[in-house]
Scaffold this motif. Sequence first.
Motif, PDB file in Angstrom:
ATOM      1  N   ILE A  72       0.872  -1.186   0.000  1.00 36.29           N
ATOM      2  CA  ILE A  72       0.000   0.000   0.000  1.00 36.29           C
ATOM      3  C   ILE A  72       0.901   1.227   0.000  1.00 36.29           C
ATOM      4  CG2 ILE A  72      -1.758   1.307   1.253  1.00 36.29           C
ATOM      5  CD1 ILE A  72      -2.611  -1.349   2.563  1.00 36.29           C
ATOM      6  N   LEU A  73       0.617   2.165  -0.881  1.00 30.63           N
ATOM      7  CA  LEU A  73       1.384   3.408  -0.953  1.00 30.63           C
ATOM      8  C   LEU A  73       0.458   4.563  -0.621  1.00 30.63           C
ATOM      9  CD1 LEU A  73       3.914   5.084  -1.653  1.00 30.63           C
ATOM     10  CD2 LEU A  73       3.170   5.019  -4.046  1.00 30.63           C
ATOM     11  N   VAL A  74       0.860   5.372   0.357  1.00 34.92           N
ATOM     12  CA  VAL A  74       0.069   6.534   0.776  1.00 34.92           C
ATOM     13  C   VAL A  74       0.902   7.782   0.551  1.00 34.92           C
ATOM     14  CG1 VAL A  74      -1.181   7.652   2.663  1.00 34.92           C
ATOM     15  CG2 VAL A  74      -1.100   5.155   2.533  1.00 34.92           C
ATOM     16  N   VAL A  75       0.335   8.737  -0.172  1.00 38.62           N
ATOM     17  CA  VAL A  75       1.049   9.977  -0.480  1.00 38.62           C
ATOM     18  C   VAL A  75       0.126  11.170  -0.281  1.00 38.62           C
ATOM     19  CG1 VAL A  75       2.533   8.838  -2.185  1.00 38.62           C
ATOM     20  CG2 VAL A  75       0.425   9.964  -2.945  1.00 38.62           C
ATOM     21  N   HIS A  76       0.746  12.333  -0.196  1.00 43.94           N
ATOM     22  CA  HIS A  76       0.006  13.577  -0.289  1.00 43.94           C
ATOM     23  C   HIS A  76       0.344  14.210  -1.629  1.00 43.94           C
ATOM     24  CE1 HIS A  76      -0.774  17.960   1.045  1.00 43.94           C
ATOM     25  NE2 HIS A  76      -1.854  17.439   0.507  1.00 43.94           N
ATOM     26  N   LYS A  77       1.560  14.777  -1.759  1.00 43.22           N
ATOM     27  CA  LYS A  77       1.918  15.434  -3.009  1.00 43.22           C
ATOM     28  C   LYS A  77       3.107  14.788  -3.714  1.00 43.22           C
ATOM     29  CE  LYS A  77      -0.033  19.990  -2.147  1.00 43.22           C
ATOM     30  NZ  LYS A  77       0.164  21.462  -2.229  1.00 43.22           N
ATOM     31  N   ALA A  78       3.554  13.642  -3.263  1.00 44.42           N
ATOM     32  CA  ALA A  78       4.658  12.955  -3.933  1.00 44.42           C
ATOM     33  C   ALA A  78       4.221  12.471  -5.312  1.00 44.42           C
ATOM     34  CB  ALA A  78       5.139  11.779  -3.092  1.00 44.42           C
TER      35      ALA A  78
END
Length: 348
Positions: A72-78
């Motif tokens: 699972i990958l969680v990002v904001h602005k990456a």
Amino acid sequence: MHLYLVDDGTLTAGALRRELPAALAGWPVTVTVLSMGLGQEGIEPLPGHEKGVKEFYGSPAELAGKLAGADILVVHKAPVTQEVIESAPRLRLIACARAHPVNVDVRAALSRGIPVVHAPGRAADSTADLTMALLLFLARNMVETCRLVSRLGAGAWQYDCRSRLEGVELAGKILGIIGFGQVGRRVAVRAQAFGMNLLVHSPQVEPAEILAAGGRPVTLEELLSASDFVSLHTRPAPEKIGLIGAPQLALMKNSACLINTARGELVDEDALYRALKEKRIRAAALDVLISEPPPPDHPFFTLPNVVLTPHLGGKTEAAPMRAAKIIAGEIVNFLSGKPLRHAVSIQA
């Protein structure tokens, strides 16, 4: 199950760091935080249409080298480009804590069968509040008021000076809302509390919905020609670049004001500058510009009838935490096999 959270140094990333461990307690998930820090923001898409991302922080190459073990990958602005997605062979879910995941190559993800979830409405209340603040600022001549108090001090209390600052009441005035989504609907509720009448242009929304919310559905031309205040709340799309240009500004009343808390690309800035300078419309308040930050010599800085704020729509204490809770909820839905409420389609 391994979850990788990219901490890009934003307030939302910080909220995710606080929220995810508590939300996932009891689930067999290991959380790894990748601290990449704020880089140079990419305002334009990366070279090559296949990259499919914009408005991002950081380097795709740097991120791609760290995701081999991510489920699972969680990002904001990456930036989650095709390169990044291909570097994570185990990846099963991408979560982006933005209202619109423009920094994720959704097409590349879905082509691999990887769902992408986002946080619609995360800043809708915050942006609606700012919209009304800007509207009030224009209605009551706060730009000139602040300038005079700063320059004249106690002299600003003289009757002739105060008379120059006469503003307008909102009750009975017409607010034209372009785009009746999460933010536009909230602006409508707030504006009606001030006694304003609503015109709405939002072709994708059923007229009955607009009428039920207290607005009147109209064409763009009808809205521009009749409104005392025009507020933009629609998403940018190729056909909407420069949605408000010289022809549209020419339809507006000389006494009308334009407010944009949506996206800078919606407005032809050269045309707006000319309309403001020549006083063909009364004023404008802009929280978004085409290029952010704007160049120091941007012509808007020279105008007395424009209010500029540095993209503050979602900058409240509530918006980041709301985004984190939405994302945490979607991850729990994914882990438990429940339907994802905020999955993005290929058109997003």
